[in-house]
Design a protein around this motif. Sequence first.
Motif, short mmCIF file in Angstrom:
data_model
loop_
_atom_site.label_atom_id
_atom_site.label_comp_id
_atom_site.label_asym_id
_atom_site.label_seq_id
_atom_site.Cartn_x
_atom_site.Cartn_y
_atom_site.Cartn_z
N LEU A 185 14.53 2.30 -6.57
CA LEU A 185 14.82 1.01 -5.94
C LEU A 185 13.86 -0.07 -6.42
O LEU A 185 14.28 -1.20 -6.69
N VAL A 186 12.59 0.26 -6.55
CA VAL A 186 11.62 -0.72 -7.03
C VAL A 186 11.93 -1.09 -8.48
O VAL A 186 11.88 -2.26 -8.85
N THR A 187 12.28 -0.10 -9.28
CA THR A 187 12.66 -0.37 -10.68
C THR A 187 13.85 -1.31 -10.72
O THR A 187 13.86 -2.29 -11.48
N ILE A 237 2.74 -0.70 -12.05
CA ILE A 237 2.86 -0.50 -10.60
C ILE A 237 3.87 0.57 -10.25
O ILE A 237 3.77 1.23 -9.21
N LEU A 238 4.83 0.83 -11.11
CA LEU A 238 5.84 1.86 -10.84
C LEU A 238 5.20 3.24 -10.67
O LEU A 238 5.72 4.08 -9.95
N TYR A 239 4.08 3.47 -11.33
CA TYR A 239 3.42 4.77 -11.25
C TYR A 239 2.75 5.00 -9.89
O TYR A 239 2.39 6.14 -9.57
N GLU A 240 2.60 3.95 -9.10
CA GLU A 240 2.02 4.10 -7.77
C GLU A 240 3.06 4.47 -6.72
O GLU A 240 2.73 4.90 -5.63
N VAL A 241 4.33 4.27 -7.04
CA VAL A 241 5.42 4.60 -6.12
C VAL A 241 5.69 6.09 -6.28
O VAL A 241 6.26 6.53 -7.27
N ASN A 242 5.25 6.88 -5.30
CA ASN A 242 5.20 8.33 -5.45
C ASN A 242 6.47 9.06 -5.04
O ASN A 242 6.48 10.27 -4.95
N ASN A 293 0.87 -1.18 0.00
CA ASN A 293 0.00 0.00 0.00
C ASN A 293 0.91 1.23 0.00
O ASN A 293 1.33 1.73 1.05
N TRP A 294 1.22 1.73 -1.19
CA TRP A 294 2.20 2.82 -1.34
C TRP A 294 1.73 4.12 -0.70
O TRP A 294 2.56 4.96 -0.34
N SER A 295 0.45 4.29 -0.52
CA SER A 295 -0.02 5.52 0.14
C SER A 295 0.25 5.49 1.64
O SER A 295 0.20 6.52 2.30
N GLU A 296 0.54 4.32 2.19
CA GLU A 296 0.82 4.18 3.62
C GLU A 296 2.31 4.08 3.94
O GLU A 296 2.70 4.16 5.10
N VAL A 297 3.14 3.88 2.92
CA VAL A 297 4.58 3.74 3.14
C VAL A 297 5.12 5.05 3.71
O VAL A 297 4.84 6.13 3.20
N GLY A 298 5.86 4.93 4.80
CA GLY A 298 6.44 6.10 5.45
C GLY A 298 5.62 6.65 6.58
O GLY A 298 6.04 7.57 7.27
N LYS A 299 4.46 6.07 6.81
CA LYS A 299 3.58 6.57 7.88
C LYS A 299 3.72 5.77 9.17
O LYS A 299 3.04 6.06 10.14
N LYS A 300 4.59 4.78 9.16
CA LYS A 300 4.75 3.92 10.32
C LYS A 300 6.21 3.88 10.72
O LYS A 300 7.09 3.83 9.87
N ASN A 301 6.47 3.92 12.02
CA ASN A 301 7.82 3.77 12.55
C ASN A 301 7.87 2.53 13.42
O ASN A 301 7.08 2.41 14.35
N SER A 302 8.75 1.62 13.09
CA SER A 302 8.90 0.39 13.87
C SER A 302 10.38 0.12 14.11
O SER A 302 11.23 0.54 13.32
#
Length: 166
Positions: free
Chosen positions: A86-88, A74-79, A17-26
Amino acid sequence: MNTMNLNMAIERISSINWSEVGKKNSNSHIQLVREYLRRASIFHNNYPGKCLYPFLMISNSITSPKTNIEEIQILYEVNNSYHRALVTSYLELNALIDEGNQVAIDNKDLFEPVIKLYERGGIFYRGEGGINVNGSSFPFTIWANLVEIEPVDITDATLDKMDESN
């Protein structure tokens, strides 16, 4: 041509879920970034290519795959452009594995830590003088000798245990 590895990589990237990446710290995020940077350092030392380290570009370090990775939707979803790089590269590596490229096969696990990081909602970025993860900045000098350190355990069980203490 066999595209098994590339198809599995596309499925894996598509499940993030690329819209959630970066919103969590673990706690596991630092472990994953550390291990990715260790692997990236070793790879970059052996196969230097034009890139903004640690955002490796497989097509600049090994060769470009026959498959046009840029056409994969899917690359276009990585904002974020760095994370898209890295995904590429992850997709390029898997395409090259399918093509039988020995360097790619020998480095098949190169991006595993960073893909797990994204799957767990984490992110890192290159900031002024260092790598930033979970709101903390680590100077490049800390990461300079990563090729000499032992790999760390990034199994899901270990990472889950680390995150339980959040």
